[in-house]
Write a protein that holds these residues in place. Structure first.
Motif, PDB file in Angstrom:
ATOM      1  N   THR A 195      -1.571   1.875 -11.767  1.00 23.36           N
ATOM      2  CA  THR A 195      -0.953   0.721 -11.112  1.00 23.36           C
ATOM      3  C   THR A 195      -1.131   0.821  -9.604  1.00 23.36           C
ATOM      4  O   THR A 195      -1.486  -0.167  -8.941  1.00 23.36           O
ATOM      5  N   GLY A 196      -0.905   2.009  -9.055  1.00 26.72           N
ATOM      6  CA  GLY A 196      -1.099   2.215  -7.623  1.00 26.72           C
ATOM      7  C   GLY A 196      -2.522   1.915  -7.191  1.00 26.72           C
ATOM      8  O   GLY A 196      -2.760   1.280  -6.160  1.00 26.72           O
ATOM      9  N   MET A 197      -3.486   2.352  -7.981  1.00 23.42           N
ATOM     10  CA  MET A 197      -4.896   2.091  -7.654  1.00 23.42           C
ATOM     11  C   MET A 197      -5.212   0.597  -7.686  1.00 23.42           C
ATOM     12  O   MET A 197      -5.902   0.087  -6.805  1.00 23.42           O
ATOM     13  N   PHE A 198      -4.677  -0.118  -8.697  1.00 19.55           N
ATOM     14  CA  PHE A 198      -4.905  -1.563  -8.765  1.00 19.55           C
ATOM     15  C   PHE A 198      -4.262  -2.278  -7.574  1.00 19.55           C
ATOM     16  O   PHE A 198      -4.859  -3.194  -7.005  1.00 19.55           O
ATOM     17  N   SER A 212       0.830  -1.204   0.000  1.00 19.94           N
ATOM     18  CA  SER A 212       0.000   0.000   0.000  1.00 19.94           C
ATOM     19  C   SER A 212       0.865   1.256   0.000  1.00 19.94           C
ATOM     20  O   SER A 212       0.543   2.243  -0.667  1.00 19.94           O
ATOM     21  N   LEU A 213       1.970   1.205   0.733  1.00 16.42           N
ATOM     22  CA  LEU A 213       2.897   2.334   0.772  1.00 16.42           C
ATOM     23  C   LEU A 213       3.456   2.615  -0.627  1.00 16.42           C
ATOM     24  O   LEU A 213       3.495   3.762  -1.080  1.00 16.42           O
ATOM     25  N   PHE A 214       3.863   1.545  -1.317  1.00 21.06           N
ATOM     26  CA  PHE A 214       4.355   1.681  -2.695  1.00 21.06           C
ATOM     27  C   PHE A 214       3.258   2.239  -3.593  1.00 21.06           C
ATOM     28  O   PHE A 214       3.499   3.126  -4.410  1.00 21.06           O
ATOM     29  N   ALA A 215       2.040   1.731  -3.432  1.00 20.90           N
ATOM     30  CA  ALA A 215       0.917   2.166  -4.266  1.00 20.90           C
ATOM     31  C   ALA A 215       0.631   3.653  -4.053  1.00 20.90           C
ATOM     32  O   ALA A 215       0.502   4.418  -5.017  1.00 20.90           O
ATOM     33  N   PHE A 216       0.527   4.075  -2.794  1.00 21.15           N
ATOM     34  CA  PHE A 216       0.260   5.478  -2.506  1.00 21.15           C
ATOM     35  C   PHE A 216       1.385   6.374  -3.029  1.00 21.15           C
ATOM     36  O   PHE A 216       1.130   7.433  -3.608  1.00 21.15           O
ATOM     37  N   ALA A 217       2.629   5.959  -2.839  1.00 19.94           N
ATOM     38  CA  ALA A 217       3.773   6.754  -3.309  1.00 19.94           C
ATOM     39  C   ALA A 217       3.770   6.848  -4.839  1.00 19.94           C
ATOM     40  O   ALA A 217       4.098   7.896  -5.405  1.00 19.94           O
ATOM     41  N   SER A 218       3.395   5.777  -5.525  1.00 15.19           N
ATOM     42  CA  SER A 218       3.297   5.792  -6.990  1.00 15.19           C
ATOM     43  C   SER A 218       2.202   6.747  -7.458  1.00 15.19           C
ATOM     44  O   SER A 218       2.380   7.483  -8.432  1.00 15.19           O
ATOM     45  N   ILE A 219       1.083   6.741  -6.762  1.00  6.60           N
ATOM     46  CA  ILE A 219      -0.020   7.639  -7.093  1.00  6.60           C
ATOM     47  C   ILE A 219       0.412   9.093  -6.886  1.00  6.60           C
ATOM     48  O   ILE A 219       0.165   9.954  -7.746  1.00  6.60           O
ATOM     49  N   ILE A 220       1.074   9.353  -5.767  1.00  4.88           N
ATOM     50  CA  ILE A 220       1.540  10.715  -5.482  1.00  4.88           C
ATOM     51  C   ILE A 220       2.558  11.155  -6.541  1.00  4.88           C
ATOM     52  O   ILE A 220       2.461  12.264  -7.080  1.00  4.88           O
ATOM     53  N   GLY A 221       3.525  10.306  -6.858  1.00  5.49           N
ATOM     54  CA  GLY A 221       4.533  10.641  -7.869  1.00  5.49           C
ATOM     55  C   GLY A 221       3.913  10.920  -9.227  1.00  5.49           C
ATOM     56  O   GLY A 221       4.252  11.905  -9.896  1.00  5.49           O
ATOM     57  N   GLY A 222       2.988  10.068  -9.652  1.00  4.64           N
ATOM     58  CA  GLY A 222       2.308  10.276 -10.934  1.00  4.64           C
ATOM     59  C   GLY A 222       1.484  11.552 -10.938  1.00  4.64           C
ATOM     60  O   GLY A 222       1.468  12.303 -11.919  1.00  4.64           O
TER      61      GLY A 222
END
Length: 176
Positions: free
Chosen positions: A153-156, A103-113
């Motif tokens: 990807t983060g959302m999935f 989840s941490l990776f997903a949230f960070a990916s969403i924030i970065g994007g």
């Protein structure tokens, strides 16, 4: 806030996501003739007609939505609101130590994007999109970029993690 390995990981994922997106957009802007209202622009086939690269400047959000809004509303909905939401999500993941690694990776990916696309809107007035997938009409995407891919990807990942947690709690309830 104390700087930890966890905080470094969050920052690393965000910065890497932004860097990958921005580098890909610089390469596309420099090497692919853009599409305009009067010409189609260059189309580069990566895998037949299924995976194509092109250069499209998107002044709206997902699939161009919001590009027809008046300038003030566009600034509010496509710049100010996303910056506020991204700030709250970043604050949340930095403070909540119970968030699992996926989840941490997903949230960070969403924030970065999100940051990468907001940056484009501020600097260029639009977002450069360039990937298009068409699997024979069975599956077709809009034109997207690496930031969009990171957000999706983060959302999935969040969706799958959420279902996994729900399944575990149901299994625990059955055994209790």
């Amino acid at each position: 806030m104390k700087f930890t390995k966890r905080t470094a990981y969050i920052i690393l994922v965000i910065v890497a996501t932004i860097a990958i997106d921005q580098i890909s957009k610089v390469l596309v802007r420099a090497n692919i003739q853009p599409r305009t209202d009067f010409q189609l622009g260059e189309r580069i086939s990566l895998i037949g007609d299924a995976f194509i690269m092109m250069n499209v400047e998107n002044s709206g959000a997902f699939l161009g939505m919001g590009s027809d809004l008046n300038p003030t509303l566009r600034i509010v909905l496509l710049l100010i609101l996303p910056i506020i939401v991204l700030g709250f999500v970043l604050r949340h993941i930095l403070k909540d130590k119970t968030i699992d690694n996926w989840s941490l990776f997903a949230f960070a990916s969403i924030i970065g994007g999100g940051i990468a696309n907001v940056y484009d809107r501020i600097i260029y007035g639009s977002v450069t999109d360039f990937f298009y997938i068409d699997l024979g009409g069975v599956f077709r995407t809009g034109i997207f970029n690496m930031a969009d891919l990171s957000v999706t990807t983060g959302m999935f990942i969040l969706l799958f993690v959420s279902f996994g947690k729900k399944k575990k709690s149901e299994d625990l309830e059955k055994t209790a």
